[in-house]
Design a protein around this motif. Structure first.
Motif, PDB file in Angstrom:
ATOM      1  N   HIS A  49       0.843  -1.192   0.000  1.00 20.17           N
ATOM      2  CA  HIS A  49       0.000   0.000   0.000  1.00 20.17           C
ATOM      3  C   HIS A  49       0.879   1.242   0.000  1.00 20.17           C
ATOM      4  O   HIS A  49       1.656   1.458   0.927  1.00 20.17           O
ATOM      5  CB  HIS A  49      -0.905  -0.010   1.231  1.00 20.17           C
ATOM      6  N   VAL A  50       0.756   2.030  -1.045  1.00 20.45           N
ATOM      7  CA  VAL A  50       1.452   3.309  -1.139  1.00 20.45           C
ATOM      8  C   VAL A  50       0.370   4.371  -0.965  1.00 20.45           C
ATOM      9  O   VAL A  50      -0.387   4.654  -1.889  1.00 20.45           O
ATOM     10  CB  VAL A  50       2.185   3.450  -2.493  1.00 20.45           C
ATOM     11  N   GLY A  51       0.295   4.891   0.247  1.00 20.10           N
ATOM     12  CA  GLY A  51      -0.808   5.763   0.622  1.00 20.10           C
ATOM     13  C   GLY A  51      -0.672   7.209   0.177  1.00 20.10           C
ATOM     14  O   GLY A  51       0.297   7.598  -0.468  1.00 20.10           O
ATOM     15  N   PRO A  52      -1.656   8.031   0.569  1.00 21.95           N
ATOM     16  CA  PRO A  52      -1.712   9.420   0.115  1.00 21.95           C
ATOM     17  C   PRO A  52      -0.596  10.302   0.657  1.00 21.95           C
ATOM     18  O   PRO A  52      -0.292  11.342   0.079  1.00 21.95           O
ATOM     19  CB  PRO A  52      -3.081   9.906   0.611  1.00 21.95           C
ATOM     20  N   ASP A  53       0.047   9.890   1.754  1.00 19.44           N
ATOM     21  CA  ASP A  53       1.122  10.698   2.311  1.00 19.44           C
ATOM     22  C   ASP A  53       2.507  10.302   1.780  1.00 19.44           C
ATOM     23  O   ASP A  53       3.526  10.812   2.232  1.00 19.44           O
ATOM     24  CB  ASP A  53       1.097  10.643   3.840  1.00 19.44           C
ATOM     25  N   PHE A  54       2.549   9.410   0.807  1.00 16.78           N
ATOM     26  CA  PHE A  54       3.806   8.982   0.168  1.00 16.78           C
ATOM     27  C   PHE A  54       4.389  10.146  -0.628  1.00 16.78           C
ATOM     28  O   PHE A  54       3.686  10.826  -1.366  1.00 16.78           O
ATOM     29  CB  PHE A  54       3.503   7.800  -0.757  1.00 16.78           C
ATOM     30  N   THR A  55       5.714  10.371  -0.481  1.00 17.48           N
ATOM     31  CA  THR A  55       6.366  11.455  -1.226  1.00 17.48           C
ATOM     32  C   THR A  55       7.377  10.953  -2.246  1.00 17.48           C
ATOM     33  O   THR A  55       7.771  11.702  -3.126  1.00 17.48           O
ATOM     34  CB  THR A  55       7.061  12.452  -0.271  1.00 17.48           C
ATOM     35  N   GLY A  56       7.823   9.696  -2.123  1.00 16.17           N
ATOM     36  CA  GLY A  56       8.723   9.161  -3.133  1.00 16.17           C
ATOM     37  C   GLY A  56       9.656   8.089  -2.600  1.00 16.17           C
ATOM     38  O   GLY A  56       9.738   7.837  -1.403  1.00 16.17           O
ATOM     39  N   PHE A  57      10.347   7.442  -3.538  1.00 12.73           N
ATOM     40  CA  PHE A  57      11.385   6.453  -3.236  1.00 12.73           C
ATOM     41  C   PHE A  57      12.726   7.098  -3.530  1.00 12.73           C
ATOM     42  O   PHE A  57      12.872   7.762  -4.563  1.00 12.73           O
ATOM     43  CB  PHE A  57      11.275   5.231  -4.159  1.00 12.73           C
ATOM     44  N   ASP A  58      13.727   6.881  -2.674  1.00 15.88           N
ATOM     45  CA  ASP A  58      15.057   7.305  -3.082  1.00 15.88           C
ATOM     46  C   ASP A  58      15.649   6.217  -3.979  1.00 15.88           C
ATOM     47  O   ASP A  58      15.107   5.106  -4.075  1.00 15.88           O
ATOM     48  CB  ASP A  58      15.946   7.675  -1.895  1.00 15.88           C
ATOM     49  N   ALA A  59      16.726   6.538  -4.675  1.00 11.58           N
ATOM     50  CA  ALA A  59      17.301   5.599  -5.644  1.00 11.58           C
ATOM     51  C   ALA A  59      17.688   4.277  -4.983  1.00 11.58           C
ATOM     52  O   ALA A  59      17.509   3.208  -5.558  1.00 11.58           O
ATOM     53  CB  ALA A  59      18.506   6.230  -6.338  1.00 11.58           C
ATOM     54  N   GLY A  60      18.215   4.328  -3.770  1.00  9.34           N
ATOM     55  CA  GLY A  60      18.608   3.110  -3.062  1.00  9.34           C
ATOM     56  C   GLY A  60      17.421   2.213  -2.768  1.00  9.34           C
ATOM     57  O   GLY A  60      17.513   0.984  -2.837  1.00  9.34           O
ATOM     58  N   ALA A  61      16.272   2.803  -2.456  1.00  6.25           N
ATOM     59  CA  ALA A  61      15.069   2.010  -2.191  1.00  6.25           C
ATOM     60  C   ALA A  61      14.610   1.311  -3.457  1.00  6.25           C
ATOM     61  O   ALA A  61      14.211   0.139  -3.429  1.00  6.25           O
ATOM     62  CB  ALA A  61      13.957   2.905  -1.644  1.00  6.25           C
ATOM     63  N   MET A  62      14.667   2.011  -4.574  1.00  9.99           N
ATOM     64  CA  MET A  62      14.260   1.399  -5.847  1.00  9.99           C
ATOM     65  C   MET A  62      15.187   0.237  -6.199  1.00  9.99           C
ATOM     66  O   MET A  62      14.739  -0.793  -6.699  1.00  9.99           O
ATOM     67  CB  MET A  62      14.220   2.458  -6.939  1.00  9.99           C
ATOM     68  N   TRP A  63      16.478   0.380  -5.938  1.00 10.41           N
ATOM     69  CA  TRP A  63      17.445  -0.682  -6.191  1.00 10.41           C
ATOM     70  C   TRP A  63      17.158  -1.889  -5.288  1.00 10.41           C
ATOM     71  O   TRP A  63      17.164  -3.027  -5.746  1.00 10.41           O
ATOM     72  CB  TRP A  63      18.860  -0.169  -5.992  1.00 10.41           C
ATOM     73  N   GLU A  64      16.907  -1.644  -4.009  1.00 13.60           N
ATOM     74  CA  GLU A  64      16.576  -2.730  -3.075  1.00 13.60           C
ATOM     75  C   GLU A  64      15.318  -3.472  -3.518  1.00 13.60           C
ATOM     76  O   GLU A  64      15.252  -4.697  -3.447  1.00 13.60           O
ATOM     77  CB  GLU A  64      16.378  -2.178  -1.654  1.00 13.60           C
ATOM     78  N   ASP A  65      14.335  -2.737  -3.983  1.00 10.95           N
ATOM     79  CA  ASP A  65      13.088  -3.326  -4.449  1.00 10.95           C
ATOM     80  C   ASP A  65      13.346  -4.244  -5.647  1.00 10.95           C
ATOM     81  O   ASP A  65      12.856  -5.374  -5.694  1.00 10.95           O
ATOM     82  CB  ASP A  65      12.094  -2.225  -4.820  1.00 10.95           C
ATOM     83  N   ALA A  66      14.137  -3.772  -6.593  1.00 17.03           N
ATOM     84  CA  ALA A  66      14.446  -4.573  -7.781  1.00 17.03           C
ATOM     85  C   ALA A  66      15.212  -5.837  -7.396  1.00 17.03           C
ATOM     86  O   ALA A  66      14.902  -6.930  -7.874  1.00 17.03           O
ATOM     87  CB  ALA A  66      15.245  -3.745  -8.781  1.00 17.03           C
ATOM     88  N   GLN A  67      16.196  -5.702  -6.524  1.00 13.46           N
ATOM     89  CA  GLN A  67      16.985  -6.868  -6.099  1.00 13.46           C
ATOM     90  C   GLN A  67      16.108  -7.907  -5.406  1.00 13.46           C
ATOM     91  O   GLN A  67      16.239  -9.103  -5.652  1.00 13.46           O
ATOM     92  CB  GLN A  67      18.104  -6.437  -5.150  1.00 13.46           C
ATOM     93  N   LEU A  68      15.229  -7.450  -4.527  1.00 16.57           N
ATOM     94  CA  LEU A  68      14.348  -8.364  -3.804  1.00 16.57           C
ATOM     95  C   LEU A  68      13.426  -9.095  -4.770  1.00 16.57           C
ATOM     96  O   LEU A  68      13.219 -10.302  -4.665  1.00 16.57           O
ATOM     97  CB  LEU A  68      13.536  -7.586  -2.767  1.00 16.57           C
ATOM     98  N   GLY A  69      12.889  -8.377  -5.728  1.00 15.27           N
ATOM     99  CA  GLY A  69      12.008  -8.994  -6.719  1.00 15.27           C
ATOM    100  C   GLY A  69      12.717 -10.050  -7.539  1.00 15.27           C
ATOM    101  O   GLY A  69      12.177 -11.136  -7.786  1.00 15.27           O
ATOM    102  N   PHE A  70      13.949  -9.772  -7.949  1.00 18.47           N
ATOM    103  CA  PHE A  70      14.700 -10.747  -8.749  1.00 18.47           C
ATOM    104  C   PHE A  70      15.123 -11.952  -7.925  1.00 18.47           C
ATOM    105  O   PHE A  70      15.142 -13.072  -8.416  1.00 18.47           O
ATOM    106  CB  PHE A  70      15.926 -10.101  -9.392  1.00 18.47           C
ATOM    107  N   ARG A  71      15.466 -11.733  -6.651  1.00 19.35           N
ATOM    108  CA  ARG A  71      15.884 -12.834  -5.789  1.00 19.35           C
ATOM    109  C   ARG A  71      14.769 -13.861  -5.617  1.00 19.35           C
ATOM    110  O   ARG A  71      15.035 -15.052  -5.484  1.00 19.35           O
ATOM    111  CB  ARG A  71      16.284 -12.274  -4.417  1.00 19.35           C
ATOM    112  N   HIS A  72      13.559 -13.416  -5.608  1.00 19.34           N
ATOM    113  CA  HIS A  72      12.403 -14.313  -5.394  1.00 19.34           C
ATOM    114  C   HIS A  72      11.447 -14.225  -6.581  1.00 19.34           C
ATOM    115  O   HIS A  72      10.227 -14.268  -6.401  1.00 19.34           O
ATOM    116  CB  HIS A  72      11.695 -13.937  -4.094  1.00 19.34           C
ATOM    117  N   PHE A  73      11.988 -14.162  -7.758  1.00 22.41           N
ATOM    118  CA  PHE A  73      11.227 -13.891  -8.973  1.00 22.41           C
ATOM    119  C   PHE A  73      10.018 -14.814  -9.131  1.00 22.41           C
ATOM    120  O   PHE A  73       8.931 -14.373  -9.444  1.00 22.41           O
ATOM    121  CB  PHE A  73      12.131 -13.986 -10.204  1.00 22.41           C
ATOM    122  N   SER A  74      10.206 -16.103  -8.914  1.00 17.96           N
ATOM    123  CA  SER A  74       9.100 -17.044  -9.126  1.00 17.96           C
ATOM    124  C   SER A  74       8.399 -17.426  -7.820  1.00 17.96           C
ATOM    125  O   SER A  74       7.579 -18.335  -7.805  1.00 17.96           O
ATOM    126  CB  SER A  74       9.608 -18.296  -9.838  1.00 17.96           C
TER     127      SER A  74
END
Length: 130
Positions: A49-74
């Motif tokens: 849930h990305v709620g109404p008070d969300f202001t953004g992701f920093d670049a490091g957070a986006m990288w962590e998100d991508a890595q986590l997704g690839f680690r558990h891709f299936s």
């Protein structure tokens, strides 16, 4: 900031993003919880849930998100994204086909519907033997 959403059934995790989300948020909250859940489950369901008070992701957070997704891709069974943030909705709609899971996009007003969808059992496959 990222915080876990309580009250989800076994095999499902939920997280709420608010304010500015950083790589530290991922490494302290989201990643350990997801890794621990995958240690116990072959497949997981995720409610994000990305709620109404969300202001953004920093670049490091986006990288962590991508890595986590690839680690558990299936390893994902169902993924629900709940947000009214337009650029996230557009990105999720465009990239939803690449998620190897059942994926649904919800508006903030549909949060309860997303919670129900994450918890509902999968339909029994028709094996054609009637």
């Amino acid at each position: 900031m990222i915080e876990q959403i309580p009250g989800l059934p076994a095999g499902a995790l939920g997280f709420r993003a608010s304010g500015q989300v950083t790589a530290t948020d991922y490494s302290r909250v989201l990643v350990p919880d997801i890794e621990a859940a995958f240690a116990l489950n072959r497949k997981l369901r995720l409610l994000y849930h990305v709620g109404p008070d969300f202001t953004g992701f920093d670049a490091g957070a986006m990288w962590e998100d991508a890595q986590l997704g690839f680690r558990h891709f299936s390893g994902w069974d169902r993924v629900a994204l709940v947000t009214d943030v337009q650029w996230l909705r557009v990105t999720a709609s465009a990239m939803g086909f690449a998620v190897p899971a059942e994926f649904k996009l919800f508006h903030n007003a549909q949060f309860d519907e997303a919670m129900a969808w994450i918890g509902e059992p999968r339909p029994v496959e028709d094996d054609g033997n009637k």
